[in-house]
Structure formats: C-alpha cells, structure tokens
Scaffold this motif. Structure first.
Motif: not given
Lengths: 219, 219
Positions: B48-56, B90, B93, B95
């Motif tokens: 999860k730390s590598k993505y924004t919520p939208k990307q995730y 979200a 900060g 998810i």
C-alpha cells in the motif's frame, strides 16, 4: 443512533402511513424495525403555490400520518407511533411529483437531464407523551441535491418503457436502473429514495433518550 | 447511458471477477445485466505504501480481472468482458480495508465517528478490440466523500455484534444498517457500495458507441 434501540422498538406498535415499498424497505429491511403499513387515504390536494417545498412535504407527511392516527384511534387501536412521509423533486422553481403518464415522465426526465435538482423528503411522527394523553406531532425535512448526467433520447425512451418512472417523484428511482443517470449527490442518499434514514434515526433516538415518546407496548 | 444497450449486453458473456454480493446486485439487479461471477484468486498483496488510494484500487481491480481473464482463456473460454473491482476507505492518510476481527472493526468505526472519509472504488475492464486479437485493459476510479455522525459506543457495539461490518471495507455497509451512521455523502452512492455504477455505464456506453469493444457473442 437507533441500532441499540431496535430490540425495544420491535416490541412497539409502529405504523407507517405510506404504502411506498422504498419506505418499508428502509424501515424494516435496513433498520431492522417491524413497522406495519396502514396506507393513508389523505388526498394530497394541498395548493402547492402556498408552500415552499420544505413546508409542502412536511405538511403532506403530517396530514397523511394524522389521517391514519385518527382512523386507528377511532377503531379503538392505540399505536405507539404513526410515521408519515412525502417526497418531491424541486427543479427550476417547480415541484415535481409522480408523472401522470409516460409523456409526462419523458418530459420530466428531459428537463432533469444535464442539470441538478433538489429532493425534499418530509417526515411526520405522531405519538403520545409518556404518562399523558397529549398527542405530539413532530415534523422535519431533509434536502439532497442530485446531479443528472446528460441523457440521450434513447436512454430516456428505454427508461420510460421499463415502467420504473411511473410511481416515482420526478420520474426516476435512484435505487434502481434510474441510479445510472445520477453522476453524484450531495446529502443523504435515502432521502432521495423517499425517507431520510439518518435524520429519522437521530430524531427517534433523541425522543427516546429524552423520554419524550411513550412506547407503552415496548416497555 | 447503458439502458438502451442492455438487451444487446445480455447476449454477451460478461464476467465479474469479484464475489461481492453488492457488485452483483448493482450489475444484475439494478442495471439488468446478466453477469456471471468468477471470483478472482489474486492475493491482494500489493504494498500500500507505494500507491495512492486511486492507484491502489485500480491496480487491485486490474490484477483481479487479469487473473480471471487469463484463467478463462487458458481453459479455452472466450469471455467478451471481465470486470474487476476494488474498494477502500481512505481516512487520515491511511487505507482501510476489511476488518481483521471485531476489535479491529470497533477501532475503525471509532476512528470514522464524527469525521469525513473518502471511499475509492476502482474498476478494470478487460476485453478485445473488434476484429483483432489485441487485449485491452482499461481502468478508472471514482471517489466519494462520506460524512459520519458521532456514534455512541452502544451503537458501535450493537453494529459490530450484528456482524455486518466484517466483510466490508471501512467496517460499514452504507446499503444496510450502517447507512444510518451516514449524515451525507458527496458523489456517487454506488461507489460507496463498492461499484461506481454511473461511471461504469458512461465508460461502457462510450466503448460500445465508439466500436472499441468486441462483443462477439452479442452481435
């Protein structure tokens, strides 16, 4: 909120003065209450020009609930609570209710296409104060803004032909196929469906906590 | 919109790579499609730390759909469309996904109480271009802001005990008893339920109208 009060409320005699399947679904399926339906025979003949939409739905809800309350009392029943509801769509200064026919539904949907409107749902609660014969009428209203995408004629035609618009204020049901027309809302979703679930729960919880409502059968 | 295209789409082989009953309800009961469920076995192990919520949510939706697409093709099937979906909450900060246990659900609901959060639902569509072997992956995402009322401990306890939170991102279901906690939303309601119905209809209608999607079985 109402969740922790549901077991107690299920023992009360709660009456919904509306035959709307959406209101029954919200009260019984979603909230888990055990409301019985006694549909009002109130004619809904108020002069719209004399009311704001907020006043109009609350007065309609009150008169629907009152007709049922008085009918039940006259029949020797003693309901704990009668709930009335009314919903309209306000758009460009006009109040839209259920369509008269398919041409009227088509016209309403064309006017809503590509614009925003406001859905007003009014609720009336009629009940007795604890340890008293005093009958209390409470009303409140919730407004939700709904934005429609631009609809093609083919979409409107297919939707009207489906029959879904015919029993719905504004000629659409957000909780069914009509939901696809809605790009977004601002406010309570269930208010658009016909009953402001959150506001109802807040009001009911306060009436119970503050011991303002007699629930003789539930005690 | 998709309404006038439903008869044609009902003849296509549409696969939903998700066992979520809410997504099935939106696609089949509300939109009137005839989607079959082939639940993805994708592990949902993205960092999860590598993505924004939208990307995730879009990447999760894409990997779920791709796993099902490849499995069906390997089995000699030729689906017209595989639909993937993923939903997260979200908040401050972080998810939030499904709760691990009742203590985790209680903790999430306490943190959401009296505040607003954002629900992100990602959708992936995997299909072939017309008259071509080219496989196309499209993804999109919708965000809806949800405002919770302040919840009493008794309400949270009753809700967690009901079991409703346990299979839901953020530990609540807006389409059921959990809806009473929500004072209002801004955006698409169905997105909060787990599938952005309006955005899906707009995207599908465009792909069909612009002849970008092969629907071999529907032609």
């Amino acid at each position: 909120m109402l969740l922790d009060k549901v077991p107690m409320l299920k023992r009360a005699d709660l009456v919904l003065a509306s035959g709307s399947p959406r209101r029954v679904e919200i009260l019984n399926d979603l909230l888990g209450l055990d409301v019985r339906v006694v549909a009002s025979t109130f004619e809904e003949n108020l002069d719209k020009s004399k009311y704001t939409p907020k006043q109009y739905v609350q007065e309609n809800a009150r008169l629907k609930a009152l007709e049922v309350w008085e009918r039940l009392i006259a029949a020797g029943e003693a309901p704990d609570l009668v709930i009335g509801g009314d919903t309209v769509v306000a758009h460009k200064g006009a109040i839209l209710e259920k369509p008269k026919d398919t041409a009227h539904a088509t016209e309403m949907l064309k006017s809503l296409s590509g614009t925003s409107h406001t859905v007003f749902s009014g609720v009336a609660l009629i009940f007795r104060a604890p340890d008293s014969e005093q009958v209390i009428e409470e009303t409140f209203c919730e407004a939700t803004e709904v934005t429609f995408a631009t609809l093609s004629d083919a979409s409107i035609q297919a939707y009207v032909q489906s029959g879904e618009p015919m029993d719905k204020a504004g000629s659409y049901g957000i909780q069914a196929a009509g939901g696809q027309f809605v790009s977004g809302i601002a406010g309570c979703f269930y208010n658009v469906m016909g009953f402001p679930m959150h506001a109802f729960c807040v009001r009911m919880a306060a009436l119970i906590d503050e011991k303002k409502m007699s629930l003789a059968r539930a005690s």
